[in-house]
Design a protein around this motif. Structure first.
Motif, PDB file in Angstrom:
ATOM      1  N   ASN A  60       1.046  -0.947  -0.519  1.00 45.77           N
ATOM      2  CA  ASN A  60       0.077  -0.105   0.297  1.00 45.77           C
ATOM      3  C   ASN A  60       0.860   1.226  -0.192  1.00 45.77           C
ATOM      4  O   ASN A  60       1.525   1.626   1.156  1.00 45.77           O
ATOM      5  N   PRO A  61       0.449   2.332  -0.809  1.00 45.96           N
ATOM      6  CA  PRO A  61       1.383   3.113  -1.381  1.00 45.96           C
ATOM      7  C   PRO A  61       0.610   4.763  -0.974  1.00 45.96           C
ATOM      8  O   PRO A  61      -0.240   4.510  -0.237  1.00 45.96           O
ATOM      9  N   ILE A  62       1.958   5.185   0.469  1.00 39.70           N
ATOM     10  CA  ILE A  62       1.149   6.527   0.961  1.00 39.70           C
ATOM     11  C   ILE A  62       2.240   7.882   0.360  1.00 39.70           C
ATOM     12  O   ILE A  62       3.649   7.384   0.351  1.00 39.70           O
ATOM     13  N   ALA A  63       1.779   8.670  -0.436  1.00 42.45           N
ATOM     14  CA  ALA A  63       2.667   9.604  -0.132  1.00 42.45           C
ATOM     15  C   ALA A  63       2.800  11.451   0.146  1.00 42.45           C
ATOM     16  O   ALA A  63       1.990  10.940   1.572  1.00 42.45           O
ATOM     17  N   GLU A  64       3.319  11.914   0.201  1.00 39.26           N
ATOM     18  CA  GLU A  64       3.684  13.787   0.668  1.00 39.26           C
ATOM     19  C   GLU A  64       4.067  12.856   2.149  1.00 39.26           C
ATOM     20  O   GLU A  64       3.667  12.575   3.215  1.00 39.26           O
ATOM     21  N   SER A  65       5.158  13.443   2.554  1.00 34.42           N
ATOM     22  CA  SER A  65       6.172  13.341   3.568  1.00 34.42           C
ATOM     23  C   SER A  65       5.719  13.482   5.124  1.00 34.42           C
ATOM     24  O   SER A  65       5.483  12.732   6.484  1.00 34.42           O
ATOM     25  N   LEU A  66       4.635  14.305   5.297  1.00 32.84           N
ATOM     26  CA  LEU A  66       3.252  14.647   6.955  1.00 32.84           C
ATOM     27  C   LEU A  66       2.779  13.377   6.532  1.00 32.84           C
ATOM     28  O   LEU A  66       1.846  13.066   8.094  1.00 32.84           O
ATOM     29  N   ILE A  67       2.055  13.594   5.849  1.00 31.46           N
ATOM     30  CA  ILE A  67       1.165  11.716   5.874  1.00 31.46           C
ATOM     31  C   ILE A  67       2.061  11.233   6.136  1.00 31.46           C
ATOM     32  O   ILE A  67       1.176  10.425   7.514  1.00 31.46           O
ATOM     33  N   ILE A  68       2.663  10.438   5.370  1.00 25.95           N
ATOM     34  CA  ILE A  68       3.827   9.154   6.065  1.00 25.95           C
ATOM     35  C   ILE A  68       4.075   9.512   7.471  1.00 25.95           C
ATOM     36  O   ILE A  68       4.215   8.382   7.654  1.00 25.95           O
TER      37      ILE A  68
END
Length: 220
Positions: free
Chosen positions: A66-74
């Motif tokens: 499962n991919p997650i993008a954007e550093s603060l969200i990660i």
């Protein structure tokens, strides 16, 4: 920690990017093993285009496919998935403040400093003044705390790693003195605490390589 031996954690990143490095630091603070893939942003990999088709940027965390993008969200995903060494307080107000300052760093503070060191207005009185105003926001916020969230490294500290490490390199290349012990003693003291924390120290890119990378691409 809610982890299993079958877990697959992968980071698609760029070694010199402070946004990508945030994820390295968080995973190391949590003690999470992961596989790192260095991306060439001039020739984007099939994986990067597949996992982040919207922005086509690093960092991307891939957890069990499962991919997650954007550093603060990660960073928040990492904190919710691996609950040891919490990056966010249990208190809703403290959590909201941490999110506010992390977003303010990305929307207001980092761009002002980048512009003073590297932008079209590099070194101009206006750009430098805006960088000083940005750093003053942090100086007023950290007060006499060891880290932004208190005694341990949290979300805002990791979001501010650009201030703690990259700024010293960029201002040297640009011939500027933005963050100094005289001008911003509290933020300067924080930066030393942060970069000398054993896990952070190990997780930051080598200074000489980072200097060479940014020096080679410095606006003339």
């Amino acid at each position: 920690m809610g982890s299993t031996n079958q877990e697959e954690v992968r980071l698609l990143g760029k070694w010199a990017s402070p946004f990508s490095n945030r994820i390295d630091l968080a995973l190391k603070l949590k003690g999470v093993p992961y596989k790192y893939s260095e991306e060439n942003l001039l020739s984007k990999s099939e994986d990067l285009l597949k996992y982040n088709p919207v922005y086509k940027k690093v960092p991307v965390l891939v957890h069990n496919g499962n991919p997650i993008a954007e550093s603060l969200i990660i960073l928040e995903y990492i904190d919710e998935t691996w609950t040891n060494n919490s990056l966010l307080s249990q208190d809703p107000y403290e959590r909201a403040l941490a999110r506010f300052w992390s977003k303010t760093l990305d929307d207001k503070i980092l761009p002002a400093i980048w512009n003073a060191c590297r932008g079209a207005e590099k070194g101009s009185d206006k750009a430098v003044e805006e960088a000083f105003e940005a750093l003053k926001l942090l100086e007023d916020e950290i007060k006499d705390k060891r880290f932004f969230g208190g005694e341990t490294i949290g979300l805002v500290d990791i979001a501010a790693s650009f201030i703690g490490y990259w700024v010293d390199i960029l201002q040297e290349i640009a011939g500027l003195e933005l963050l100094t012990i005289e001008k911003f003693p509290k933020v300067f003291k924080w930066s030393q605490e942060f970069i000398n924390h054993p896990v952070i120290k190990e997780g930051l890119p080598p200074r000489d390589e980072l200097f060479a990378f940014f020096n080679a691409s410095a606006p003339k």
